[in-house]
Scaffold this motif. Structure first.
Motif, PDB file in Angstrom:
ATOM      1  N   PRO A  27      35.770  55.279  22.770  1.00 24.88           N
ATOM      2  CA  PRO A  27      35.850  53.937  23.361  1.00 24.88           C
ATOM      3  C   PRO A  27      36.535  53.981  24.725  1.00 24.88           C
ATOM      4  CG  PRO A  27      36.498  53.879  21.061  1.00 24.88           C
ATOM      5  CD  PRO A  27      36.350  55.322  21.420  1.00 24.88           C
ATOM      6  N   TYR A  86      37.710  44.414  25.498  1.00 25.76           N
ATOM      7  CA  TYR A  86      37.320  44.258  24.104  1.00 25.76           C
ATOM      8  C   TYR A  86      37.497  42.809  23.652  1.00 25.76           C
ATOM      9  CZ  TYR A  86      37.161  49.306  24.016  1.00 25.76           C
ATOM     10  OH  TYR A  86      36.838  50.599  24.278  1.00 25.76           O
ATOM     11  N   GLN A  87      36.624  42.366  22.742  1.00 27.55           N
ATOM     12  CA  GLN A  87      36.623  40.971  22.305  1.00 27.55           C
ATOM     13  C   GLN A  87      37.936  40.583  21.628  1.00 27.55           C
ATOM     14  OE1 GLN A  87      34.156  38.758  22.955  1.00 27.55           O
ATOM     15  NE2 GLN A  87      35.511  37.220  22.115  1.00 27.55           N
ATOM     16  N   THR A  88      38.580  41.537  20.958  1.00 30.49           N
ATOM     17  CA  THR A  88      39.859  41.218  20.303  1.00 30.49           C
ATOM     18  C   THR A  88      40.915  40.801  21.325  1.00 30.49           C
ATOM     19  OG1 THR A  88      40.388  43.574  20.406  1.00 30.49           O
ATOM     20  CG2 THR A  88      39.419  42.736  18.356  1.00 30.49           C
ATOM     21  N   PRO A 133      39.442  49.331  29.110  1.00 29.24           N
ATOM     22  CA  PRO A 133      38.928  48.122  29.767  1.00 29.24           C
ATOM     23  C   PRO A 133      39.015  48.242  31.291  1.00 29.24           C
ATOM     24  CG  PRO A 133      40.369  47.542  27.944  1.00 29.24           C
ATOM     25  CD  PRO A 133      40.501  49.023  28.127  1.00 29.24           C
ATOM     26  N   PHE A 168      29.702  49.763  23.270  1.00 27.61           N
ATOM     27  CA  PHE A 168      30.954  49.591  22.528  1.00 27.61           C
ATOM     28  C   PHE A 168      31.283  48.122  22.271  1.00 27.61           C
ATOM     29  CE2 PHE A 168      31.277  53.762  24.471  1.00 27.61           C
ATOM     30  CZ  PHE A 168      31.757  54.531  23.423  1.00 27.61           C
ATOM     31  N   ASN A 169      30.288  47.230  22.408  1.00 31.20           N
ATOM     32  CA  ASN A 169      30.452  45.794  22.098  1.00 31.20           C
ATOM     33  C   ASN A 169      31.611  45.175  22.866  1.00 31.20           C
ATOM     34  OD1 ASN A 169      28.306  45.832  20.250  1.00 31.20           O
ATOM     35  ND2 ASN A 169      29.656  46.560  18.622  1.00 31.20           N
ATOM     36  N   MET A 170      31.695  45.451  24.166  1.00 29.04           N
ATOM     37  CA  MET A 170      32.736  44.870  25.007  1.00 29.04           C
ATOM     38  C   MET A 170      32.205  43.587  25.659  1.00 29.04           C
ATOM     39  SD  MET A 170      34.200  48.368  26.746  1.00 29.04           S
ATOM     40  CE  MET A 170      35.734  47.665  27.331  1.00 29.04           C
TER      41      MET A 170
END
Length: 440
Positions: free
Chosen positions: A326, A354-356, A329, A340-342
């Motif tokens: 990963p 990252y979404q978190t 950012p 990586f679903n960013m």
């Protein structure tokens, strides 16, 4: 050096030359003898005040042997200072008064706002109460209407019971209406079946016509034949015996068509006026080869295009430099972020996180969210010795990332200037904290 002097009259005068001086520390005027003034090494002058042993830095304003003239000048200058001091004090008092007045007005405005909110809530409660009363009245009205209808039905029922002839007449009319309805349904069903039968017959005639045309044009070829589908279906070639021919409502099976072609063929073998089915039935022919599928040119072109697109996709995926771990950012390619679903911090910024982290930042105040995101993008070692603009010889933080953070905080309700100030304060406090830890 604190001053312990008081404003007092000057000492006695003689026949010497006197000087009017002003002390630098507190701007007090005084007249002293010229012989008592000392010149320092840095070019400044010192003069005594009160105690002859205490000297203070001063400026020489006037020099004269007329002591009265110097006294008048001193009084005039002191009179100019007092009104200015008084006006400054009054100005300070006015500022404080104005501030108190503004605070009071703010409190009154807040009270008025609360009063209006209470009034508004009261009005809403009253409105809700009226609506509830209105609904209650409507329910009561509907209830009364239902009771009225029920009473009317009961009245009619009683009238019918009193008059049996009317009751019998109504029952007969009801039975007649039901019979008429059943009759119409039967006629519709009958017509529907007839239409279906006609359609099937017409379709079968068309298929037989095609078979006869095939037999007449190609009497020797009984295995590799083509049949065009009727009833709005595209033409296709029969690839195997299990392929259905026809539209969705039914049609001839390939084997059935094949048998019909064999029977109608001119050159078919005959024994005793009949064809031996065991010798020519397609299911029992062990030497029969599978039929070849004749694909149209359009299908071949589409297959080639699909294969080409697959090869291009594989080459593109292999050519992309997507990391296995990963990433951190920041400014990232779209392919890496998608892998990586960013999520993009600000639309069009190409700054991904990252979404978190976005979920955590969204729960904070705008300025606190900006400081949190700054820590997500930069480590403490990167923040120390840096700033937002690169001024004063410091390293500038990545401008696109900083702009994206400010845009995110501004979007959730904060001025950009306040966000910048919060980021600067975070960097400064971090530097001070690390410096204190190093010296401890």
């Amino acid at each position: 050096m604190s001053s312990n002097r008081k404003r007092s009259a000057a000492t006695a005068f003689g026949d010497e030359v006197y000087v009017l001086v002003q002390f630098v520390e507190d701007s007090i005027y005084n007249i002293v003898k010229k012989s008592s003034i000392n010149k320092r090494d840095d070019g400044m002058y010192e003069a005594p005040y009160g105690n002859a042993y205490d000297f203070y830095i001063c400026m020489i304003l006037l020099e004269s042997d007329d002591k009265e003239e110097l006294l008048r000048r001193k009084k005039a200058m002191e009179s100019l200072i007092k009104p200015a001091t008084k006006s400054k004090k009054e100005e300070k008092e006015n500022v404080e008064t104005q501030k108190k007045k503004e605070d009071k007005e703010g409190q009154n405005a807040e009270k008025q706002k609360k009063k209006e909110e209470k009034k508004k809530e009261k009005a809403e409660k009253q409105k809700n109460k009226e609506e509830k009363e209105k609904e209650k009245a409507e329910k009561q009205k509907n209830k009364e209407e239902k009771e009225k209808e029920k009473a009317e039905k009961q009245k009619k029922k009683e009238e019918k019971e009193k008059d049996p002839e009317i009751q019998k007449k109504e029952e007969k009319e009801k039975e007649k209406a039901e019979k008429q309805k059943k009759k119409e349904e039967k006629e519709l069903e009958k017509e529907k079946r007839k239409n279906e039968k006609d359609a099937l017959s017409e379709r079968d005639d068309l298929y037989l016509q095609k078979i006869f045309q095939h037999v007449n044009t190609q009497p020797d070829e009984t295995n590799d034949y083509e049949i065009e589908v009727i009833a709005d279906e595209p033409a296709f070639h029969t690839p195997s015996k299990n392929t259905a021919v026809g539209n969705a409502n039914g049609g001839f099976d390939v084997d059935v068509v094949h048998d019909a072609v064999q029977l109608l063929s001119v050159s078919r073998p005959k024994i005793g006026g009949k064809q031996p089915r065991k010798q020519h039935h397609p299911l029992q022919a062990p030497h029969k080869q599978p039929r070849k599928v004749q694909e149209c040119q359009r299908c071949i072109e589409l297959k080639e295009k699909v294969e080409s697109l697959k090869r291009q996709l594989v080459e593109q995926v292999n050519s992309q430099n997507i990391p296995s771990q990963p990433p951190r950012p920041g400014l990232l390619p779209l392919e890496t972020a998608a892998a990586f679903n960013m999520a993009e911090l600000a639309p069009g910024s190409r700054v991904f996180v990252y979404q978190t982290s976005i979920d955590v930042a969204s729960k904070k105040a705008p300025s606190a969210a900006a400081c949190f995101l700054l820590s997500c993008f930069f480590s403490n070692s990167e923040l120390v010795g840096s700033n937002l603009t690169g001024a004063n010889g410091k390293k500038q933080l990545n401008p696109p990332i900083v702009d994206a953070i400010i845009a995110f905080a501004a979007h959730i309700g904060e001025k950009k200037s306040n966000v910048r100030a919060a980021l600067r304060n975070k960097i400064t406090s971090l530097e001070v904290r690390l410096r204190n830890e190093a010296t401890a």
